[in-house]
Design a protein around this motif. Structure first.
Motif, short mmCIF file in Angstrom:
data_model
loop_
_atom_site.label_atom_id
_atom_site.label_comp_id
_atom_site.label_asym_id
_atom_site.label_seq_id
_atom_site.Cartn_x
_atom_site.Cartn_y
_atom_site.Cartn_z
N THR A 75 0.82 -1.21 0.00
CA THR A 75 0.00 0.00 0.00
C THR A 75 0.85 1.26 0.00
N LYS A 76 2.10 1.12 0.37
CA LYS A 76 2.99 2.28 0.37
C LYS A 76 4.44 1.83 0.32
N PRO A 77 5.32 2.71 -0.10
CA PRO A 77 6.74 2.36 -0.10
C PRO A 77 7.22 2.16 1.33
N GLY B 55 -1.59 0.53 -8.45
CA GLY B 55 -1.09 0.92 -7.13
C GLY B 55 -0.24 -0.19 -6.53
N GLU B 56 -0.75 -1.41 -6.62
CA GLU B 56 -0.02 -2.55 -6.07
C GLU B 56 1.33 -2.72 -6.77
N GLU B 57 1.28 -2.68 -8.11
CA GLU B 57 2.52 -2.86 -8.87
C GLU B 57 3.57 -1.83 -8.48
N TYR B 58 3.12 -0.58 -8.46
CA TYR B 58 4.05 0.50 -8.15
C TYR B 58 4.68 0.30 -6.77
N ASN B 59 3.82 0.02 -5.78
CA ASN B 59 4.33 -0.10 -4.41
C ASN B 59 5.21 -1.33 -4.23
N GLU C 154 6.92 -2.90 -6.52
CA GLU C 154 8.20 -2.68 -7.20
C GLU C 154 9.10 -1.79 -6.34
N SER C 155 8.49 -0.77 -5.75
CA SER C 155 9.25 0.14 -4.89
C SER C 155 9.85 -0.61 -3.70
N ILE C 156 9.02 -1.44 -3.07
CA ILE C 156 9.49 -2.21 -1.91
C ILE C 156 10.63 -3.14 -2.32
N LYS C 157 10.42 -3.84 -3.42
CA LYS C 157 11.44 -4.81 -3.83
C LYS C 157 12.75 -4.13 -4.21
N SER C 158 12.64 -2.95 -4.83
CA SER C 158 13.89 -2.32 -5.24
C SER C 158 14.65 -1.79 -4.01
N ILE D 55 18.91 -7.65 -0.06
CA ILE D 55 18.01 -8.66 0.48
C ILE D 55 17.18 -9.28 -0.64
N LYS D 56 17.19 -10.60 -0.66
CA LYS D 56 16.40 -11.29 -1.67
C LYS D 56 15.63 -12.40 -0.98
N HIS D 57 14.33 -12.36 -1.08
CA HIS D 57 13.50 -13.40 -0.48
C HIS D 57 13.34 -14.57 -1.46
#
Length: 551
Positions: free
Chosen positions: A127-129, A227-231, A233-237, A244-246
């Motif tokens: 939902t948010k970065p 919204g989901e994609e953007y957030n 992607e932001s979290i993963k980057s 960190i890689k899950h």
RNA sequence: GCGCCCGUAGCUCAGCCGGAUAGAGCAACAGCCUUCUAAGCUGUGGGUCAGUGGUUCGAAUCCACUCGGGCGUACCA
């Protein structure tokens, strides 16, 4: 290392011979060197049963001790009745080649070989970065993951996320509102909507793609999806940025689609643990105290509360057959994990393999100014911003330098400070200094490779002290892994750095006049470098080859 | 109200499954660069381990209570 069990052994033999009861004693490394290298408290533990003064008991035990005089040089009784063992220097210097030979693997344990562990952390919903406060959990998890691997576990790094439910709907509505506002600034924004500026960015992306075609429509799914994609992607980057890689991203919605949630409701009701009240389904929880309450698991609306999927998820993890399951939560989730564990253990699942780390909150300050974290007003301190402000290593280090259970005061100014005030540099500088020596060793280094080195030449106190500290590394890793506390590694590495700096100051390594000693000291410096490097690796910070001199 | 966490040097914190004279970093003060990076080293000052009581040969550490701070205590996640 092996010495501890050796000492325990010979003491126990002596106890048997004396017909004394064999009690579980502690062998530890005394804080003060005048008390020797190892110390046993056995004599004090026996005073009551034997009705004798501890020092007398100690003397009797020592009388019967059989030991190798080439390893143990002296045994003394001290204080109230401690038995102190002094180890020959040669024992320590003999171990240096082992450190060098094992290299990057020195400190790794096989204790948990063949066992599987699962670490679940971060798990922020898209939902948010990520904001700066998330950093504590993220960095703790990164180090703990390394510790688990170093102690021999086969580890799965897992992220649990939820892309359904109220929060995501609210996200969709928030994005939709910002999209409409591009065309009409008076368009109303949802009361509890997500205020951050990133929502406007997502809306702008959608406007670029779709123009005004969604204007005034009931479309929400597209806004949700974008919204989901953007957030996410932001979290993963951000996670990638922190190294960190899950391995697994476990989607909460799979618990619904695969029927797991429904099954667990059935299990609860079959076990007679549920009842209906006010249109909702309640779960009876075991109560230690009168005031504790049952909890709703299915709302009157028919939707489960968060507890239910959490329980289903943990049952899923248990069924996957891990020997150890670790969760990391902030203290604001402290209560829910208790409910979750109670719930699934009431169904007969074994929760003893689940280990929950609760970390306290973080307060950010810059010097004496406190930094606002609140997202309510649309500006929050993003983790990405923190990383670009102070650098990856400082972020990682500062978040794990304190035990999880205590509040963390994060001083951004101090973390940013490129000076001797900054605790990260103290450690890294030791490593860089060793690299400096190696660069300067030049041709000496080539000889070093082919020579059989006589480490018994290391006799100075600063040399022996350094070796002793270095050889503790495997024990420190084991202990930090056992308690899941990476800050212990920092405390330990500080001792390594301190001892190295003293050695550096007092014992010149490179000396063409005395090559044999230079080789021995080079070997010692290399061992110190290796242990710093291995320790940094566990912490998740870099091992710099050089650090520029300050003006 | 109740539950969990915390209270240790001027500041930020280690130590806490009981052990010897309670530690580190920063800050303060005094020294150390013709030799491998002074982001370093050496020394000094600084403490009622929040308080009270208890258990113990021994308590910062375990127990009880009190005071102070954080977080919870949702048919939010």
């Amino acid at each position: 290392m092996a010495l501890i069990s050796f000492i325990k052994n010979i003491i126990e033999k002596s106890l048997l011979e004396l017909n004394f009861p064999v009690k579980e004693q502690t062998i530890d490394i005394p804080k003060e060197e005048k008390f020797g290298d190892y110390s046993s408290n056995i004599a004090m533990l026996l005073t009551k049963e034997l009705k004798k003064a501890p020092r007398i008991i100690a003397a009797e035990i020592i009388e019967k001790l059989e030991y190798d005089k080439s390893r143990i040089s002296k045994i003394e009784i001290a204080g109230p009745g401690f038995i102190n063992f002094f180890i020959n220097d040669a024992f320590y210097t003999d171990e240096i080649p082992i450190v060098l030979e094992l290299g990057d693997n020195f400190g790794k344990s096989e204790k948990n070989k063949g066992k599987k562990a699962n670490l679940e952390w971060v798990s922020a919903n898209p939902t948010k970065p990520l904001h700066a406060g998330h950093g504590r959990q993220i960095c703790l998890g990164k180090s703990i993951a390394n510790l688990l691997e170093w102690s021999g576990f086969e580890l799965t790094r897992e992220y649990y996320y939820n892309d359904a439910g109220n929060q995501m709907t609210l996200l969709a509505k928030s994005v939709k509102a910002r999209y409409e506002q591009i065309f009409d600034e008076n368009y109303p924004f949802p009361e509890d909507g997500y205020q951050g500026n990133y929502i406007k960015d997502i809306a702008e992306v959608i406007r670029l793609e779709k123009g005004d075609s969604f204007r005034g429509t009931d479309e929400l799914d597209y806004f949700r999806k974008k919204g989901e994609e953007y957030n996410f992607e932001s979290i993963k980057s951000t996670l990638v940025e922190l190294g960190i890689k899950h391995d697994i991203f476990f989607n909460e919605s799979s618990l619904y689609s695969e029927g797991t949630i429904k099954n667990i409701i059935d299990e609860f009701s079959k076990a007679g643990l549920t009842y209906e009240k006010d249109g909702a389904i309640w779960l009876k929880l075991e109560k230690e105290q009168e005031h504790q309450k049952d909890k709703v698991i299915v709302k009157a609306s028919g939707e489960p509360t968060y507890r239910l999927p959490d329980m289903a998820y943990h049952i899923n993890k248990i069924k996957r057959g891990y020997d150890l399951i670790v969760d990391i939560f902030g203290s604001d989730h402290g209560e829910t994990y208790r409910e979750v564990l109670k719930g699934i253990s009431s169904l007969g699942y074994d929760t003893s393999g689940i280990n929950v780390i609760i970390h306290q909150m973080v307060t950010f300050k810059s010097g004496n100014e406190s930094v606002k974290m609140s997202g309510r007003f649309g500006t929050f301190y993003a983790l990405d911003d923190l990383i670009s402000d102070i650098g990856k290593d400082a972020v990682q280090f500062f978040f794990i330098m304190r035990s999880a259970g205590s509040h963390l005061d994060f001083d951004i100014e101090l973390a940013k400070d490129e000076s001797d005030k900054n605790p990260v540099y103290y450690l890294q500088y030791a490593h860089a200094r060793i690299c400096g020596i190696l660069r300067n060793a030049g041709e000496l280094m080539e000889d070093f490779e082919n020579k059989k080195i006589d480490f018994s030449l290391l006799k100075e106190k600063d040399e022996i002290d350094l070796i002793k500290i270095l050889l503790q590394f495997p024990l420190e890793v084991e202990s930090a892994a056992y308690s899941l506390e990476p800050h212990k590694i920092i405390t330990y590495l500080n001792q390594v750095a301190e001892n190295f700096h003293r050695f550096y100051r007092n014992c010149r390594v490179i000396n063409i006049e005395n090559k044999p000693l230079s080789f021995a000291r080079l070997g010692l410096a290399l061992s110190a470098k290796q242990i710093l490097k291995n320790g940094f690796h566990i912490l998740g910070i870099s091992a710099p080859e050089r650090m520029e001199k300050l003006p």
